[in-house]
Motif scaffolding. Structure first.
Motif, short mmCIF file in Angstrom:
data_model
loop_
_atom_site.label_atom_id
_atom_site.label_comp_id
_atom_site.label_asym_id
_atom_site.label_seq_id
_atom_site.Cartn_x
_atom_site.Cartn_y
_atom_site.Cartn_z
N TRP A 94 -12.15 -8.49 -2.82
CA TRP A 94 -11.36 -8.56 -1.59
C TRP A 94 -10.07 -9.32 -1.80
CZ3 TRP A 94 -11.52 -5.48 2.27
CH2 TRP A 94 -12.72 -4.89 2.68
N CYS A 95 -10.12 -10.35 -2.62
CA CYS A 95 -8.91 -11.12 -2.94
C CYS A 95 -7.89 -10.23 -3.66
CB CYS A 95 -9.26 -12.33 -3.80
SG CYS A 95 -10.06 -13.68 -2.91
N ALA A 96 -8.37 -9.39 -4.58
CA ALA A 96 -7.48 -8.50 -5.33
C ALA A 96 -6.83 -7.49 -4.40
CB ALA A 96 -8.26 -7.79 -6.43
N VAL A 97 -7.60 -6.94 -3.48
CA VAL A 97 -7.07 -5.97 -2.51
C VAL A 97 -6.04 -6.64 -1.61
CG1 VAL A 97 -7.64 -4.52 -0.53
CG2 VAL A 97 -9.12 -4.51 -2.56
N ALA A 98 -6.38 -7.84 -1.13
CA ALA A 98 -5.46 -8.57 -0.26
C ALA A 98 -4.18 -8.93 -1.00
CB ALA A 98 -6.14 -9.85 0.26
N LEU A 99 -4.31 -9.32 -2.26
CA LEU A 99 -3.14 -9.66 -3.06
C LEU A 99 -2.20 -8.48 -3.20
CD1 LEU A 99 -1.59 -11.57 -4.97
CD2 LEU A 99 -3.05 -10.75 -6.83
N ALA A 100 -2.74 -7.30 -3.50
CA ALA A 100 -1.92 -6.11 -3.66
C ALA A 100 -1.18 -5.76 -2.36
CB ALA A 100 -2.78 -4.93 -4.11
N GLY A 101 -1.90 -5.84 -1.25
CA GLY A 101 -1.29 -5.51 0.04
C GLY A 101 -0.22 -6.51 0.45
N VAL A 102 -0.51 -7.79 0.30
CA VAL A 102 0.45 -8.83 0.68
C VAL A 102 1.68 -8.77 -0.22
CG1 VAL A 102 0.84 -11.32 0.83
CG2 VAL A 102 -1.31 -10.34 1.65
N TYR A 103 1.46 -8.56 -1.51
CA TYR A 103 2.59 -8.47 -2.44
C TYR A 103 3.52 -7.32 -2.07
CZ TYR A 103 5.30 -7.44 -6.61
OH TYR A 103 6.33 -7.16 -7.47
N ALA A 104 2.95 -6.16 -1.81
CA ALA A 104 3.75 -4.99 -1.46
C ALA A 104 4.56 -5.24 -0.19
CB ALA A 104 2.85 -3.77 -1.30
N ALA A 105 3.92 -5.84 0.81
CA ALA A 105 4.61 -6.10 2.08
C ALA A 105 5.75 -7.10 1.91
CB ALA A 105 3.60 -6.60 3.11
N ILE A 106 5.49 -8.17 1.17
CA ILE A 106 6.52 -9.20 0.99
C ILE A 106 7.67 -8.69 0.14
CG2 ILE A 106 7.00 -11.46 -0.03
CD1 ILE A 106 4.16 -12.28 0.72
N ALA A 107 7.36 -7.95 -0.92
CA ALA A 107 8.41 -7.40 -1.79
C ALA A 107 9.31 -6.45 -1.01
CB ALA A 107 7.78 -6.69 -2.98
N ALA A 108 8.70 -5.61 -0.18
CA ALA A 108 9.49 -4.67 0.62
C ALA A 108 10.38 -5.42 1.60
CB ALA A 108 8.55 -3.73 1.38
N TRP A 109 9.85 -6.46 2.24
CA TRP A 109 10.65 -7.25 3.17
C TRP A 109 11.82 -7.92 2.47
CZ3 TRP A 109 10.48 -12.89 3.50
CH2 TRP A 109 11.31 -13.39 4.52
N LEU A 110 11.57 -8.50 1.31
CA LEU A 110 12.64 -9.20 0.59
C LEU A 110 13.74 -8.23 0.13
CD1 LEU A 110 10.55 -11.68 -1.60
CD2 LEU A 110 12.04 -12.25 0.32
N VAL A 111 13.33 -7.06 -0.33
CA VAL A 111 14.31 -6.08 -0.81
C VAL A 111 15.14 -5.51 0.35
CG1 VAL A 111 14.57 -3.80 -1.87
CG2 VAL A 111 13.00 -5.47 -2.88
N LEU A 112 14.48 -5.18 1.45
CA LEU A 112 15.13 -4.48 2.55
C LEU A 112 15.81 -5.39 3.56
CD1 LEU A 112 12.37 -1.80 3.25
CD2 LEU A 112 14.49 -1.49 1.96
N CYS A 113 15.32 -6.61 3.72
CA CYS A 113 15.78 -7.44 4.83
C CYS A 113 16.45 -8.76 4.44
CB CYS A 113 14.61 -7.74 5.76
SG CYS A 113 13.79 -6.26 6.42
N THR A 114 16.51 -9.08 3.17
CA THR A 114 17.12 -10.35 2.77
C THR A 114 18.09 -10.12 1.61
OG1 THR A 114 15.59 -11.05 0.99
CG2 THR A 114 14.87 -11.41 3.27
N ASP A 115 18.81 -11.20 1.27
CA ASP A 115 19.73 -11.12 0.14
C ASP A 115 19.15 -11.77 -1.11
OD1 ASP A 115 19.71 -13.74 0.91
OD2 ASP A 115 21.90 -13.97 1.04
N SER A 116 17.82 -11.89 -1.17
CA SER A 116 17.17 -12.50 -2.33
C SER A 116 17.51 -11.74 -3.60
CB SER A 116 15.65 -12.50 -2.13
OG SER A 116 15.00 -12.97 -3.30
N ASN A 117 17.82 -12.49 -4.66
CA ASN A 117 18.10 -11.85 -5.95
C ASN A 117 16.90 -11.94 -6.89
OD1 ASN A 117 18.25 -14.58 -6.42
ND2 ASN A 117 20.15 -14.50 -7.61
N VAL A 118 15.78 -12.44 -6.38
CA VAL A 118 14.55 -12.49 -7.18
C VAL A 118 13.38 -12.01 -6.32
CG1 VAL A 118 15.22 -14.28 -8.84
CG2 VAL A 118 14.40 -14.95 -6.57
N PRO A 119 13.50 -10.84 -5.69
CA PRO A 119 12.49 -10.42 -4.70
C PRO A 119 11.09 -10.23 -5.27
CG PRO A 119 13.92 -8.59 -5.26
CD PRO A 119 14.54 -9.81 -5.87
#
Length: 204
Positions: A94-119
């Motif tokens: 369950w931790c592995a599944v949660a990690l994959a989902g949270v990572y995907a959501a955060i990466a998408a947010w950083l790429v699409l909604c912020t100016d982070s250069n290390v998303p």
């Protein structure tokens, strides 16, 4: 000395104290965590680490939850605090599944909604830290292995962002995470032996 430098120094000192209490499996780790979180929010926001900043809101909640879980959760069973234990296969899955989902959501947010250069690196450390903090709150020994992965990546990330005190702190975290893992294994074994001895003495 700038305000940014002051907050970095304070955060560094709190981080060392946090690590000490975590290594000792002492519930004070959550009180220090709460203070460190408030300081770190200022550091992360000023350096554009937006996911780390947002994650600290979660850390505030987990600091309260972790303290309660460690000190009050099992008092009805006449135990002083939550025992160290090993996460089973189902929990890790369950931790592995949660990690994959949270990572995907955060990466998408950083790429699409912020100016982070290390998303992607920011997303990884954030997602893994969320999982590791929950594992710490439940006192699973494998939380140290999760932190080892976070800490190693954070060394490079913070050095790149020129947060050098934090980079040094996380370098120490990486080493201590391995030592902490071994320490918790010994504490877990000692607790298991004590429980078995108590059960055997009651049978007699």
């Amino acid at each position: 000395m700038s305000w940014s430098s002051v907050t970095e120094i304070v955060g560094f000192c709190l981080g060392v104290l946090y690590l000490y209490y975590e290594y000792k499996a002492n519930a004070r780790v959550w009180l220090v965590s709460l203070l460190m979180t408030l300081v770190s929010m200022q550091v992360y926001y000023s350096r554009g680490l937006y996911a780390d900043f947002a994650m600290n809101i979660y850390y505030v909640v987990m600091a309260v939850y972790g303290y309660v879980a460690w000190t009050f959760h099992l008092r009805r069973h006449k135990k002083p605090e939550l025992p160290i234990r090993r996460a089973g296969i189902r929990v890790l899955a369950w931790c592995a599944v949660a990690l994959a989902g949270v990572y995907a959501a955060i990466a998408a947010w950083l790429v699409l909604c912020t100016d982070s250069n290390v998303p992607y690196f920011d997303a990884f450390t954030t997602a893994m830290s969320i999982i590791a903090t929950w594992m710490l709150a439940r006192k699973y020994v494998q939380q140290w292995l999760a932190w080892m992965a976070v800490d190693a990546v954070c060394v490079g990330l913070y050095a790149y962002k020129e947060i050098y005190l934090y980079a040094a702190l996380y370098g120490a975290y990486t080493v201590v995470a391995w030592l902490g893992y071994r320490k918790w294994l010994r504490l877990m074994h000692q607790n298991e032996v004590a429980v078995n001895d108590d059960v055997n003495s009651k049978k007699e």
